[in-house]
Design an enzyme around this catalytic site. Structure first.
Site, PDB file in Angstrom:
ATOM      1  CG  ASP A  23      -2.219   0.824   0.882  1.00 56.33           C
ATOM      2  OD1 ASP A  23      -2.157   1.700  -0.008  1.00 56.33           O
ATOM      3  OD2 ASP A  23      -3.252   0.636   1.551  1.00 56.33           O
TER       4      ASP A  23
HETATM    5  C1  NOJ Z   1      -4.088   3.869   0.187  1.00 60.26           C
HETATM    6  C2  NOJ Z   1      -5.261   2.951   0.279  1.00 60.26           C
HETATM    7  O1  NOJ Z   1      -5.218   2.190   1.470  1.00 60.26           O
HETATM    8  C3  NOJ Z   1      -5.374   1.994  -0.893  1.00 60.26           C
HETATM    9  O2  NOJ Z   1      -6.588   1.287  -0.788  1.00 60.26           O
HETATM   10  C4  NOJ Z   1      -5.250   2.739  -2.181  1.00 60.26           C
HETATM   11  O3  NOJ Z   1      -5.421   1.855  -3.268  1.00 60.26           O
HETATM   12  C5  NOJ Z   1      -3.893   3.402  -2.218  1.00 60.26           C
HETATM   13  N1  NOJ Z   1      -3.814   4.363  -1.128  1.00 60.26           N
HETATM   14  C6  NOJ Z   1      -3.607   4.106  -3.540  1.00 60.26           C
HETATM   15  O4  NOJ Z   1      -4.329   5.271  -3.628  1.00 60.26           O
END
Ligand code: NOJ
Length: 759
Positions: A288
């Site tokens: 993430d």
């Molecule tokens: C953080 C989030 O937890 C995730 O779900 C998302 O896809 C990413 N950022 C990218 O924006």
């Protein structure tokens, strides 16, 4: 059509496209006829270490292709960019990499396409309320087509964290509390995004996220720690991911959270033992956002180098945004801490994803090959999804549907009645509020000049405490025959990092509703929100209540159709609604405990005799002030039709491990209108190697019945439907006694029994 100066490229409609592979590329790239595995192997053979590490790096698109970005792409120093959302830029980037870098490996262009792109569908929790995988698949198809037209080839969806805590802001992005329903909808969404042919125009790679257990963040506070015993992990949190992997999902995303002390981005047990070892996944796991670097904040790595080691060792193929891999993988290899074989394995997962997407054959997007974004068909899917997501929670004395002929005027009140942005919900980077059809607009369109509409916001926003607007609202109500109050939560009150500890209607909305109801007119409340709310404090103030979630672009017309009976609401709750926040976590598939509560043993604290002997009352599992049942159970949702279930029959009282049991019941529509009912099948394994939930969903059918129609509904169950992970963490099906229920909600009491015997 004008030719660009670069050989092999043409400009089409102002968009740079590949005409034919350049001579250099044809020689370098393995032939498209070879199997993917040999293409991956031969490409790996030719890659330098820098090029391999480059594939493992994903950066956020800075908004323009500046000299640094261009140089990084040309050097083969990037595997992916996120947040490129126009086809022209996407094509330019793909041209730079395929023409300008040594090996020409195209880029994955990722974006959070969570519930639609320009056309915004209901939030995933709302889509789940449709209990309709076919519709969820169509919605994802719409999103994929629109995102693909903008050059996106990889979405970070579906989010399939089983979510049992309505305080958690990200419950909005989930399919709710149930592993079985989440698994079905996960597969539907993956199929919708990826289509039958990932290489075809308009299909994009899906990402099952967040692996794993993120939904169990303590206290529903986002990013918080999770503690999930392995047995619960396997029986509750992992099944949707396994289903997505079996459906061919291209990628998974690691969770931000730690689980049992080990952050997901450094978790070998999850990424290696389970995902690769047990499930045989050979695709791509992306971290993430900065979650590898955050291994330091977790106190799991001392510095970025150790973070890089732990993430690579665990099996994270690609790092999102932070620079642990970029800055340290080469040193780790040089110092013998990470092997080249390990790096090759991780890079192979990324290359496989790119080959599967057909990017080597055609990395470019030609929007003219794809349907126009937000076209009428896409809007129609969004409208259908919004309609099927509406859950009717209360309808006293047939307050709904409203009859245009009976009403001279209607007061439309509330901060969510006419707010094109707020009805879209969380994660709508690419949504266009100007496309939104609000409830107020749709009601006006519906009634034309037959009914006078007076609209007052009452409160500026859902959080406002300034009650000056009540005066005008009450004046409007005084002149009206009925009130429709649009309340709820603005988009920003749910989603990532937006958890709430108190899930009552925020601001002064409860006071507003109480004031409205004092006028003595019929009050219909429609709540637009990103999570279940504790609505006990308004229930007796309203004649009818529709829970509409954040319904997206076409929320207005869907709601108007339901209010005026063009179609009955038919959504069901994908998550339990608590009476009070202190009941959380509360979900239907709970364990029985050694002291289950019963109506006979429960005494409310107001009724407890003073100085009662401790053991004289109850001694069962309940809250003195809230009982042991929720306000509304999972699977619940009323209809304007009156459905009943009867005559349940099983094909056998005893079945063997290889047999299929047929379970039937007769569903009758006792009303004069046609409507959909979501028929649900639940099972209970009475005795297990580990304690089993009191009910588990194992079947769903959304059926449309004509007025007065009766129909036999048939489900099939086999041993695999009764399997669970036992004490030794293997999947087992145990002989024994089972209960099975059919009905329109998880609290149905239409039950039968059968016995499963061993071979
Ligand atoms: C953080 C989030 O937890 C995730 O779900 C998302 O896809 C990413 N950022 C990218 O924006």
């Amino acid at each position: 059509m004008a030719s660009s100066s670069r050989p092999g490229l043409v400009l089409l409609g102002g968009i740079l496209l590949m005409n034919a592979p350049s001579a250099g590329m044809t020689q370098q790239l393995p032939s498209a006829d070879e199997p993917i595995e040999s293409r991956v192997a031969s490409l790996l053979d030719r890659m330098t270490l820098e090029e391999k590490i480059g594939q493992m790096i994903q950066v956020n698109f800075p908004g323009e292709i500046g000299p640094d970005l261009r140089a990084a792409i040309e050097a083969g120093g990037l595997g992916s960019l996120l947040n490129v959302v126009d086809a022209r830029t996407a094509n330019e980037i793909q041209a730079i990499v395929t023409e300008g870098s040594r090996l020409g490996i195209p880029l994955l262009l990722g974006r959070d396409v969570i519930h639609g792109f320009r056309t915004v569908l209901p939030i995933p929790l709302g889509q789940a309320a449709s209990f309709n995988p076919e519709l969820v698949e169509r919605g994802a198809r719409v999103a994929a087509l629109e995102a693909a037209a903008a050059g996106v080839n990889w979405t970070f969806a579906p989010m399939i964290d089983v979510s049992r805590d309505p305080r958690w802001g990200r419950i909005a992005e989930s399919f709710g509390e149930d592993p079985w329903l989440t698994s079905r909808l996960a597969v539907a969404m993956v199929n919708g995004f990826q289509g039958g042919d990932l290489a075809a125009a308009g299909t994009i790679a899906a990402t099952a996220k967040h692996f794993a257990g993120y939904g169990a963040s303590e206290a529903g506070r986002d990013y918080n720690t999770t503690n999930i015993p392995e047995n619960e992990l396997r029986n509750v949190y992992l099944p949707p991911f396994k289903a997505a992997v079996n459906a061919g999902v291209v990628s998974l995303m690691a969770s931000f959270s730690d689980i049992d002390g080990v952050p997901a981005s450094g978790n070998r047990f999850l990424m290696q033992d389970i995902l690769r070892g047990e499930w045989g996944f050979d695709g791509l796991v992306v971290s993430d956002w900065v979650s590898i670097e955050q291994l330091i904040d977790h106190g799991f790595a001392a510095d970025l180098r150790e973070a890089a080691f732990k993430a690579a060792d665990a099996g994270i193929n690609m790092e999102m945004v932070s620079r642990a891999y970029a800055d340290h993988l080469a040193d780790l290899l040089r110092d013998g801490e990470i092997s080249l074989a390990r790096i090759d394995e991780l890079v192979a997962g990324i290359l496989r994803a790119k080959f599967r997407l057909g990017l080597f054959e055609n990395p470019y997007t030609d929007p003219s090959e794809l349907p126009e974004i937000a076209n009428p068909e896409h809007l129609a899917v969004a409208r259908e999804a919004a309609l099927q997501s509406l859950v009717l929670l209360r309808n006293e004395r047939g307050a709904l549907p409203l009859d245009v002929d009976d009403l001279g005027s209607i007061a439309v009140i509330g901060p969510m009645a006419d707010d094109p942005y707020e009805q879209l919900g969380t994660w709508v980077f690419d949504g266009d509020p100007s496309l939104s059809r609000t409830p107020l607009q749709a009601i006006r369109d519906m009634v034309g000049d037959r009914v006078r509409i007076r609209y007052e916001r009452g409160l500026e926003t859902t959080r406002s405490r300034n009650t000056e607007g009540f005066v005008a609202a009450l004046q409007a109500v005084a002149e009206a025959d009925a009130v429709i109050a649009f309340l709820g939560e603005e988009s920003i009150l749910s989603g990532e990092a937006h958890s709430r500890a108190d899930i009552d209607l925020p601001g002064s909305q409860v006071e507003l509703l109480h004031a409205l109801s004092e006028a003595g007119k019929p009050v219909i409340a429609v709540i637009l929100a990103g999570r279940p709310l504790t609505v006990q404090n308004i229930l007796d103030q309203v004649d009818a209540l529709i829970f509409a979630w954040h319904p997206g672009t076409m929320g207005g017309p869907a709601i108007a159709d339901a209010l005026f009976g063009v179609e009955s609401p038919s959504g069901k709750l994908p998550v339990t609604f608590p009476k009070v926040v202190g009941q959380i976590p509360i979900y239907y598939a709970h364990k029985n405990t050694g002291k289950p509560a019963t109506p006979e043993t429960y005494v409310h604290l107001d009724d407890l005799p003073v100085r009662a002997v401790q053991s004289a009352h109850g001694m069962t599992s309940h809250h003195l002030d809230a009982g042991y049942t929720p306000l509304f159970p999972f699977g619940f949702g009323l209809s304007y039709a009156h459905f009943s279930f009867a005559d349940m029959e099983l094909s056998a009282a005893v079945i063997g491990m290889e047999d299929t049991l047929t379970v039937e019941a007769v569903l009758t529509n006792n009303s004069d209108i046609a409507a959909d009912e979501v028929v649900q099948l639940y099972v209970r394994d009475l005795v297990g190697d580990v304690t089993r939930p009191v009910r588990e969903l194992r079947g769903v059918q959304r059926l449309r019945l004509d007025a007065r129609e009766s129909r036999t509904v048939t489900f099939e169950l086999d041993a695999a439907d009764l399997a669970f992970y036992g004490q030794d963490m293997t999947l087992i099906t145990e002989p024994g006694q089972f209960h099975v229920w059919i009905g329109g909600s998880s609290d149905t009491d239409l039950r039968a029994e059968f016995t499963l015997v061993g071979d």
